[in-house]
Design a protein around this motif. Structure first.
Motif, mmCIF file in Angstrom:
data_model
loop_
_atom_site.group_PDB
_atom_site.id
_atom_site.type_symbol
_atom_site.label_atom_id
_atom_site.label_comp_id
_atom_site.label_asym_id
_atom_site.label_seq_id
_atom_site.Cartn_x
_atom_site.Cartn_y
_atom_site.Cartn_z
ATOM 1 N N LEU A 184 25.326 29.154 25.895
ATOM 2 C CA LEU A 184 26.306 29.189 26.991
ATOM 3 C C LEU A 184 27.170 27.933 27.006
ATOM 4 N N ASP B 106 31.047 31.557 28.705
ATOM 5 C CA ASP B 106 30.414 32.588 29.526
ATOM 6 C C ASP B 106 30.022 33.799 28.683
ATOM 7 N N CYS C 158 27.448 37.580 28.677
ATOM 8 C CA CYS C 158 26.616 38.539 29.406
ATOM 9 C C CYS C 158 25.224 38.569 28.767
ATOM 10 N N HIS D 204 28.748 35.335 37.403
ATOM 11 C CA HIS D 204 29.947 35.862 38.046
ATOM 12 C C HIS D 204 30.261 37.225 37.432
ATOM 13 N N ARG E 144 28.596 37.830 33.848
ATOM 14 C CA ARG E 144 28.603 36.754 32.850
ATOM 15 C C ARG E 144 27.950 35.514 33.438
ATOM 16 N N TYR E 145 27.313 34.768 32.559
ATOM 17 C CA TYR E 145 26.609 33.561 32.973
ATOM 18 C C TYR E 145 27.280 32.337 32.369
ATOM 19 N N ARG E 146 27.164 31.218 33.111
ATOM 20 C CA ARG E 146 27.707 29.951 32.614
ATOM 21 C C ARG E 146 26.794 28.818 33.056
#
Length: 130
Positions: free
Chosen positions: A54, A59, A61, A92, A99-101
């Motif tokens: 990440l 970002d 998924c 978000h 999606r992740y960050r």
């Protein structure tokens, strides 16, 4: 001036200035606990792989992360729940995708340090566009 709690004034202290300094840097127990949790989360190779992916790719998924790190979707989801609970990643929604960050200054700074020894000179394709 030394600030020693009344209950501990009779304790034997060899270097009072250093003891005061040591106590001062540990005064915020919540921050110490949070930092320990972040370091603990980084101590697992799978979670560290997710965070590095990440951190460098941006970002992603769950399914893309799972493919990139060689884990199942459910294992990645489980790891992400833990990382979210520690404030190390956020999610978000983009349409139907989540999606992740990476989030958090401590997490980002630690990943920068780890990356220096792990990532090296990798060409990142997603960052070439634009």
């Amino acid at each position: 001036m030394h600030r020693v709690p009344a209950a501990r004034r009779d304790a034997r202290v060899i270097d009072p200035d250093q003891v005061c300094d040591a106590a001062a840097v540990l005064a915020d127990a919540d921050r110490v606990q949070h930092s320990a949790a972040v370091l603990d989360a980084l101590g697992d190779a799978n979670r560290l792989s997710i965070l590095l992916a990440l951190h460098h790719a941006g970002d992603l998924c769950v399914s893309d992360l799972a493919f990139a790190v060689g884990m199942s979707d459910s294992a990645v989801s489980h790891a992400l729940r833990l990382l979210r609970a520690h404030g190390m990643v956020s999610a978000h929604r983009e349409g139907r995708l989540v999606r992740y960050r990476v989030t958090g200054e401590l997490t980002t700074r630690l990943l920068d340090v780890v990356s220096d020894g792990v990532v090296g000179d990798v060409v990142l394709h997603a960052h070439q566009h634009g």
